[in-house]
Scaffold this active site. Structure first.
Site, PDB file in Angstrom:
ATOM      1  N   GLU A 196       4.445   9.566   1.671  1.00 50.15           N
ATOM      2  CA  GLU A 196       5.125   8.407   2.558  1.00 50.15           C
ATOM      3  C   GLU A 196       6.560   8.539   2.297  1.00 50.15           C
ATOM      4  O   GLU A 196       7.250   8.209   3.198  1.00 50.15           O
ATOM      5  CB  GLU A 196       4.597   7.071   1.501  1.00 50.15           C
ATOM      6  CG  GLU A 196       3.043   6.767   1.879  1.00 50.15           C
ATOM      7  CD  GLU A 196       2.525   5.834   0.952  1.00 50.15           C
ATOM      8  OE1 GLU A 196       1.346   5.316   1.255  1.00 50.15           O
ATOM      9  OE2 GLU A 196       3.269   5.213   0.099  1.00 50.15           O
ATOM     10  N   TYR A 214      -0.399   3.166   8.243  1.00 44.62           N
ATOM     11  CA  TYR A 214      -1.419   2.485   7.563  1.00 44.62           C
ATOM     12  C   TYR A 214      -2.692   3.111   8.132  1.00 44.62           C
ATOM     13  O   TYR A 214      -3.779   2.405   8.215  1.00 44.62           O
ATOM     14  CB  TYR A 214      -1.368   1.067   7.945  1.00 44.62           C
ATOM     15  CG  TYR A 214      -0.726   0.291   6.638  1.00 44.62           C
ATOM     16  CD1 TYR A 214      -0.629   0.320   5.303  1.00 44.62           C
ATOM     17  CD2 TYR A 214       0.543  -0.493   7.144  1.00 44.62           C
ATOM     18  CE1 TYR A 214      -0.444  -0.118   4.453  1.00 44.62           C
ATOM     19  CE2 TYR A 214       1.204  -1.288   6.169  1.00 44.62           C
ATOM     20  CZ  TYR A 214       1.103  -0.897   4.878  1.00 44.62           C
ATOM     21  OH  TYR A 214       1.510  -1.637   3.893  1.00 44.62           O
ATOM     22  N   HIS A 266       5.180  -3.259  -0.220  1.00 47.10           N
ATOM     23  CA  HIS A 266       4.263  -1.801  -0.236  1.00 47.10           C
ATOM     24  C   HIS A 266       4.803  -1.083  -1.364  1.00 47.10           C
ATOM     25  O   HIS A 266       5.835  -0.811  -1.504  1.00 47.10           O
ATOM     26  CB  HIS A 266       4.166  -1.124   1.282  1.00 47.10           C
ATOM     27  CG  HIS A 266       3.684   0.007   0.928  1.00 47.10           C
ATOM     28  ND1 HIS A 266       2.137   0.232   0.829  1.00 47.10           N
ATOM     29  CD2 HIS A 266       4.247   1.291   0.829  1.00 47.10           C
ATOM     30  CE1 HIS A 266       2.066   1.648   0.719  1.00 47.10           C
ATOM     31  NE2 HIS A 266       3.076   2.037   0.479  1.00 47.10           N
ATOM     32  N   LYS A 306       8.703  -5.596   2.864  1.00 47.73           N
ATOM     33  CA  LYS A 306       8.139  -6.088   4.184  1.00 47.73           C
ATOM     34  C   LYS A 306       8.816  -7.091   5.125  1.00 47.73           C
ATOM     35  O   LYS A 306       9.447  -7.816   4.545  1.00 47.73           O
ATOM     36  CB  LYS A 306       6.620  -6.481   3.909  1.00 47.73           C
ATOM     37  CG  LYS A 306       5.752  -5.327   3.418  1.00 47.73           C
ATOM     38  CD  LYS A 306       4.395  -5.877   3.168  1.00 47.73           C
ATOM     39  CE  LYS A 306       3.370  -4.576   2.828  1.00 47.73           C
ATOM     40  NZ  LYS A 306       2.181  -4.955   2.521  1.00 47.73           N
ATOM     41  N   ASN A 324       2.498 -10.109   2.168  1.00 42.32           N
ATOM     42  CA  ASN A 324       2.620  -9.957   0.748  1.00 42.32           C
ATOM     43  C   ASN A 324       3.915  -9.171   0.159  1.00 42.32           C
ATOM     44  O   ASN A 324       3.835  -8.786  -0.911  1.00 42.32           O
ATOM     45  CB  ASN A 324       1.436  -9.419   0.039  1.00 42.32           C
ATOM     46  CG  ASN A 324       1.048  -8.194   0.595  1.00 42.32           C
ATOM     47  OD1 ASN A 324       1.706  -7.444   1.160  1.00 42.32           O
ATOM     48  ND2 ASN A 324      -0.044  -7.569   0.146  1.00 42.32           N
TER      49      ASN A 324
HETATM   50  P1  RTP Z   1       0.202  -1.761   0.219  1.00 38.20           P
HETATM   51  O1  RTP Z   1      -0.730  -0.562   0.733  1.00 38.20           O
HETATM   52  O2  RTP Z   1       0.831  -2.398   1.219  1.00 38.20           O
HETATM   53  O3  RTP Z   1       1.207  -1.433  -0.875  1.00 38.20           O
HETATM   54  O4  RTP Z   1      -0.834  -2.859  -0.396  1.00 38.20           O
HETATM   55  P2  RTP Z   1      -1.983  -2.719  -1.450  1.00 38.20           P
HETATM   56  O5  RTP Z   1      -2.196  -1.217  -1.803  1.00 38.20           O
HETATM   57  O6  RTP Z   1      -2.036  -3.587  -2.527  1.00 38.20           O
HETATM   58  O7  RTP Z   1      -3.471  -3.136  -0.271  1.00 38.20           O
HETATM   59  P3  RTP Z   1      -4.167  -2.170   0.618  1.00 38.20           P
HETATM   60  O8  RTP Z   1      -5.823  -2.645   0.420  1.00 38.20           O
HETATM   61  O9  RTP Z   1      -3.405  -0.839   0.739  1.00 38.20           O
HETATM   62  O10 RTP Z   1      -3.823  -3.211   1.867  1.00 38.20           O
HETATM   63  C1  RTP Z   1      -2.664  -2.852   2.939  1.00 38.20           C
HETATM   64  C2  RTP Z   1      -2.159  -4.132   3.314  1.00 38.20           C
HETATM   65  O11 RTP Z   1      -2.734  -4.451   4.365  1.00 38.20           O
HETATM   66  C3  RTP Z   1      -2.792  -5.984   4.307  1.00 38.20           C
HETATM   67  N1  RTP Z   1      -4.083  -6.608   3.973  1.00 38.20           N
HETATM   68  N2  RTP Z   1      -4.457  -7.442   4.778  1.00 38.20           N
HETATM   69  N3  RTP Z   1      -6.217  -9.683   5.794  1.00 38.20           N
HETATM   70  C4  RTP Z   1      -6.487  -8.949   4.616  1.00 38.20           C
HETATM   71  O12 RTP Z   1      -7.444  -9.140   4.100  1.00 38.20           O
HETATM   72  C5  RTP Z   1      -5.621  -8.021   4.310  1.00 38.20           C
HETATM   73  N4  RTP Z   1      -5.984  -7.023   3.310  1.00 38.20           N
HETATM   74  C6  RTP Z   1      -4.905  -6.396   2.999  1.00 38.20           C
HETATM   75  C7  RTP Z   1      -1.719  -6.487   3.279  1.00 38.20           C
HETATM   76  O13 RTP Z   1      -0.370  -6.347   3.727  1.00 38.20           O
HETATM   77  C8  RTP Z   1      -1.913  -5.349   2.281  1.00 38.20           C
HETATM   78  O14 RTP Z   1      -0.837  -4.997   1.372  1.00 38.20           O
HETATM   79 MG    MG Z   2      -2.371   0.261  -0.227  1.00 41.24          MG
END
Ligand code: RTP
Ligand code: MG
Length: 140
Positions: free
Chosen positions: A128, A51, A117, A11, A114
Site C-alpha cells: 500500500e 480495494y 484506513h 477517508k 469510518n
Molecule cells: P480498512 O481496510 O479501510 O482499514 O478497514 P478495515 O480493515 O477495518 O475493514 P475491511 O473489512 O478491510 O473493509 C474495508 C472498508 O470497507 C468498508 N466496509 N463497508 N457496508 C459494509 O458492510 C462495509 N464493510 C466494510 C469500510 O469503509 C471498511 O473500512
Molecule cells: Mg482492511
C-alpha cells in the site's frame, strides 16, 4: 519490536468534516510519526485497485464510490509496532463496536464512512505504501 511503517488513509467523510488535524493528533499522541503525507482525490481506477481484495463483497461498489466522493489524505506512519498500533488507534471497522478513545468511535459516521484506513499486515503495508508513494517522498 523494531520500528515499523504502515499506510494510512484519512477517508472522505473525515476530510469533508475538516477532521484531518484531529485524526493526525491521535496518531502523534499515541507514538506514531507522519513520515509522508499528501492530499489527493483518488481516481476510480485507484480505488478499485486499492480495494480489489474486497471485489467479491456486496459492499465493493459502494465502497469505491465512497472513496472517490471527496479528497483523502494518504500517509505513511512510523513507530514501534506501527501496524498493530495504528489498528488499535483506529478502532473496530464498525464504529458501533469501536472502543472508547479510538478514531472510529469518536469520528466515524457508519461502517462504510469510518474515517480512516490502516494496513492490516506487513505485506499489505509494503504494497500500500508503494502504491501511493515513491521512496523519495518518505522522510523518516
Ligand atoms: P480498512 O481496510 O479501510 O482499514 O478497514 P478495515 O480493515 O477495518 O475493514 P475491511 O473489512 O478491510 O473493509 C474495508 C472498508 O470497507 C468498508 N466496509 N463497508 N457496508 C459494509 O458492510 C462495509 N464493510 C466494510 C469500510 O469503509 C471498511 O473500512
Ligand atoms: Mg482492511
Amino acid at each position: 519490536m523494531a520500528t515499523q511503517r504502515t499506510f494510512s488513509i484519512i477517508k472522505p467523510d473525515a476530510t469533508k468534516r475538516n477532521l484531518t488535524g484531529k485524526i493526525i493528533d491521535k496518531f502523534e499522541s499515541n507514538g506514531l510519526r507522519v513520515v509522508a503525507s499528501k492530499r489527493i482525490h483518488m481516481t476510480e481506477d485507484q480505488a478499485k485497485q486499492f480495494y480489489a481484495v474486497h471485489k467479491e463483497r456486496p459492499f465493493y461498489g459502494d465502497l469505491v464510490s465512497y472513496m472517490i466522493s471527496g479528497p483523502v489524505v494518504v500517509q505513511v506512519l512510523e513507530g514501534e509496532n506501527a501496524i498493530a498500533k495504528n489498528r488499535e488507534i483506529m478502532g473496530a471497522t464498525n464504529p458501533a463496536d469501536a472502543a472508547e478513545g479510538t478514531i472510529r468511535k469518536e469520528f466515524a459516521e457508519s461502517i462504510e464512512a469510518n474515517s480512516v484506513h490502516g494496513s492490516d499486515g506487513e505485506d499489505t503495508a509494503k504494497e500500500e505504501i508503494a502504491f501511493f508513494f515513491d521512496d523519495n517522498e518518505i522522510v523518516g
